[in-house]
Design an enzyme around this catalytic site. Structure first.
Site: not given
Lengths: 629, 629
Positions: A309, A393
């Site tokens: 990520e 998120c």
């Protein structure tokens, strides 16, 4: 050591109203759709009820280690929204959630549902992976926002107690743990808590977390050993994943998980500014340089790799496999915004704008109910927004960013008012003790003409600093109808005079369609151009094109036209023009042809803002187009 | 049902000698370096000694489920080599290994070291994952080759006993397991065993494995349940990974693991040809069509994805992340070669040639001691050959392919002799009972002129079928110095006459440098061209270029020149010409520039054969170049 600068302070979200055609509708959708949607999903997935601490072994859906951060971000978004758009029902709902947080707090101040009911004996045993301090950070941000928006202290008091508890556990003092969180966030949150409360212990604790990171002997090694884990069995392999491979002050390369990195750098910039730490600021500037020279998508997206990520090597900016997490673009906005306050340099505002108009709003659908976690710059047609994620998120992060957008537009400084972004609306600032209202009228980002009217109770001498965007090759300004010249200081047109109530400044930013090329080391973009107009990066979507969009070739000489289309995608400026595409007949069933047989035929392209793709019929998309000279 | 055709039979490797400048040195290196290297690595890694069956629980390095297949492929390579290049030492070494295989065979004929000493009770319990039949297939291929090369029956007898045992365990008959191997290979091997022995049971068993594959109830479901495994926990997720999602006759899409797929299709083509199974042949043709229209790299590489070592969707042919396993290109050669015998159509030879001159030889270094498992079409500079792999299927596969290369060059058929590939050397064929020798003189692939001299004990009427390659736009032929015309039949120039001893045919194939374009749906190749001359695909390597090779832009009008360079890379034809590359000065520290500022400067490019890249100074490489029209 003297504070490096830190003279700018952003106007608060509650002092700025937004009434434009780009952001105002998005903020409305955010209030009316996204925030209720995020609340509902938090409720349905048990994120909110986890705070009741009623889970028992054997029950399904145990409270997760970091999912209460999503609830925290929802409260934060609600707070910003309440300040600018009062809403009794939302106020009540936020108070209910805050009561749950308060109820979940333990006697010693500790507050994390997972480690209270699921693994009660294992608090703070795995900072590397388990996000307790990250969660604390998000709750602190929520608490500060809620206090500032509503004046209510309940959540702030809860989080001060939690921060006090954290301060009693961590630090360089004898007997305390010398740990720091694997996912940065607490650092910037503690700075906010310090600013809201004036309590210097919070700043000191934030600074400790920054200073301790990456030191040897490595805390994550010691901690793992203490858990009985082999430190070598770290799933991310290398502490650079968490920016903890070496001390932060020594870092020069943007590495690891992108959201972690940019939350961390944001905290670093805050601490550097507040403590006058030139060495730390210098690290921030080196990291900025590495980012903007080597690792930034044209959309403001960052972190190309799904694997971590995050970041890989320089110039690795693949389009279709771009990860470019929505939260990472938001984190970049945070860092750019902080550096802008310290440096008062429009380069930071340029990148902030680049993310704000492209890679951030792409994260949410026009209707406000679907989200990208991943924001590629090309798609074969299979990439679509979803209504939620296991790791969710991004949706509440978009919600809080949109709700607090006003705070990114202006800054005040001694003797100066800065306009960073051109957004129609109104702002109230205090410069040198004098109140000042700025009225912005503009159709930015669709048009480059901006009219700013100053309202002053009495004449005042100050510098009005108007950003001349990096993308702009030609600008003109008038004052009360007459051409006015001004020096350009770090990318800002400085208009210094004694201002009177009703003075009108007009700024005209030339906004032609531009073709942009990427550095030749970006392998995926060689021989290609992207289209940009003003701050908006464009893309081709399959639903606008008969020819496969990814096969379009754009001659350098093709004249591209920008045209307002009020009916498309909520109202946009569309780019159209002639281009070339492969003649399907040439191909028949061939996979390869001699190049001279691969004939092109004229086609018309229509390009739409990248941030709005995937809001219509699903299909392929591309930002970068093959060019021919 | 009548046999679909199957009239062509390839001349055997032992009847063809190769004396050219492309293959002969590679075959020499193969004998002198690669084969000894593979033997040594098999020895050092315990692959050979595993056959002694002396491993006991607690010992290190337990015999692996499929690593003895590498030893099998080494024996096979040794056999081919012994037939054309007698070598007492190699003969002795092969016999020693064969003794070990014989010694490892169990009383009932079973032969697999792992399941004999490591998991003795678990034979045939996990066909889906555990490769027992795959190993058997490779040992059968070795046994057939060794018998045909040396006349020695020892290994053949061992493998016949094993095949008999397999036949007693598997089949549609009551009481037998209805299984088939997760990694195809046994099918084509059983056809070879049938051809070598004439025993129809082997053909029938091979056909059973083809017919049973993908049937419902699914054997892998039943087998997993019987093991106590949840079939849903299959690591590859979907049986298409093993081409077992539906029966093979119903398949139209090339799917799953590339080597499995093409070993399987090779077996299908064999069985279709031998049994006259038009339905099965039709499936082969559909699969061929899907491959060649949608899924074939220009290098003959197949299987773009690392994830499944295999296929994804149509037109997904990324360059840098291309998997394109060496074994998969070899498997494609096998399938193309078989289809060529059945269909007598040069399209199959074209693809076989494409793989043979590009994606197969890239698998081994010029010095013969290093190997690519993965053959990307672009590299940032980090991809290099290694001397071995944990899963070392590729090195011995290259070795056996090179050693048996002669068998791909010619075929005989009733009334006809086919020349598929142009390789200097000699071949002896029997056509309609009459012996015939063909002498080829040519510098192919570097030059398109081919001289073929026929040696005949007496005049004979036959069709000499000379392939006109798909890449060739212009060809001329002469017979004994005079122009001769002939019909083109399925891509072959048919010269029909009564041939006399000493007749000379000259074929001249125009071989200019060609620019090739990929189908516009191949996203990675949009706006790009590759350079090809004759069958050779070229690439740019960084060590030949001052400008970063991946940033080069090639104008359509740039005149490219092919020139012999006898000192480079063992002797090649190099392509040179003018091109453009970004002017570094234009960029300074920018990551993005307006396209009109991204100036290009003239550079000279040198392109070398793709198959030879990474034999010099490490660096970036690219096959596809941005073009400008």
């Amino acid at each position: 050591m003297k504070a490096p600068s830190a003279e700018l302070r952003p106007l608060a979200w509650k002092d700025v109203t937004i009434e434009d055609r780009f952001w105002a509708p998005r903020q409305k959708t955010n209030r009316e759709v996204t925030m209720p949607h995020v609340y509902r999903m938090c409720k349905e997935t048990g994120r909110i009820d986890a705070l009741r601490l009623q889970w028992k072994a054997g029950d399904p859906n145990p409270p997760h280690i970091f999912r209460e951060s999503d609830v925290g971000k929802w409260v934060e978004a609600a707070a910003y929204s309440l300040a600018t758009h009062p809403d009794d029902q939302l106020d009540k709902l936020a108070d209910e959630v805050i009561d749950l947080f308060a109820g979940a707090q333990q006697g010693d101040g500790y507050l994390n549902a997972h480690y209270t009911v699921v693994e009660p004996g294992r608090r703070w045993t795995n900072l590397r992976d388990c996000h307790e301090l990250y969660c604390a950070g998000h709750l602190i941000e929520a608490a500060v926002a809620h206090f500032q928006a509503t004046g209510k202290r309940k959540l702030l008091d809860v989080l001060c107690r939690y921060a006090d508890h954290i301060d009693s556990v961590f630090g360089p003092e004898e007997g305390k743990k010398r740990g720091y969180c694997g996912h940065e966030e607490i650092e910037l949150a503690l700075v906010k808590l310090y600013r809201a409360t004036g309590n210097g212990r919070y700043l000191k604790l934030g600074k400790y977390f920054i200073d301790e990171r990456g030191r040897q002997p490595h805390y994550y090694d010691l901690e793992a050993a203490q858990r009985g884990d082999d430190p070598k069995r770290y799933s991310a392999k290398d502490y650079s994943y968490s920016q903890a491979h070496i001390p932060l002050r020594q870092q020069s390369e943007v590495v690891g998980h992108a959201v972690r990195a940019f939350y961390c750098y944001s905290g670093m910039a805050d601490i550097a500014a507040l403590t006058g730490d030139a060495e730390l600021l210098s690290a921030c500037k080196r990291l900025w340089k590495d980012l903007t020279r080597h690792k930034l998508y044209i959309t403001g997206g960052i972190g190309p790799s799904k694997h971590n990520e995050g970041f890989t090597e320089q110039y690795d900016l693949p389009n279709q496999s771009a990860y470019a997490e929505t939260c990472a673009a938001i984190a970049l906005v945070f860092f750019a915004h902080r550096m802008l306050q310290v440096e008062a340099d429009a380069r930071y505002a340029d990148v902030m704008e680049q993310a704000l108009y492209n890679g951030v709003p792409s994260g949410v659908s026009l209707d406000g109910a679907k989200f990208f976690y991943v924001n590629p710059l090309a798609s074969a047609g299979g990439h679509h927004r979803q209504d939620w994620f296991g790791c969710a998120c991004c949706p509440p992060n978009v919600a809080r960013l949109l709700a607090s957008l006003g705070s990114y537009v202006y800054s005040a400084a001694p003797g100066a008012a800065y306009v960073h972004l051109y957004v129609a609306g109104k702002a109230t600032a205090t410069v040198d003790g004098q109140e000042l209202t700025l009225l912005q009228e503009t159709d930015y980002p669709w048009d480059g003409d901006v009219k700013i009217t100053l309202r002053l109770p009495r004449a005042a001498k100050l510098d009005l600093m108007l950003r001349v965007p990096g993308w702009c090759r030609q600008h003109k300004a008038t004052l009360n109808g007459k051409p006015v010249a001004g020096a350009i200081a770090k990318g800002y047109l400085r208009l210094r005079r004694e201002w009177k109530d009703g003075d009108v400044v007009k700024l005209s930013l030339a906004m032609p369609v531009e073709r942009v090329a990427a550095h030749p080391s970006v392998a995926d973009d060689v021989g290609k151009v992207a289209l940009q107009r003003g701050p908006i990066v464009y893309c081709l979507e399959q639903c606008d094109s008969a020819a496969p969009v990814r096969s379009v070739v754009l001659p350098d000489k093709a004249k591209l036209t920008a045209r307002r289309n009020g009916r498309k995608l909520g109202g946009i400026v569309e780019i159209t023009g002639p281009a070339l595409a492969p003649a399907p007949k040439a191909w028949k069933s061939a996979l390869y042809l001699r190049a001279d047989q691969a004939r092109l035929r004229p086609v018309t392209i229509k390009a739409v803002p990248y941030c709005l793709w995937d809001n219509r019929r699903p299909g392929a998309m591309t930002v970068w187009l093959a060019r021919t000279r």
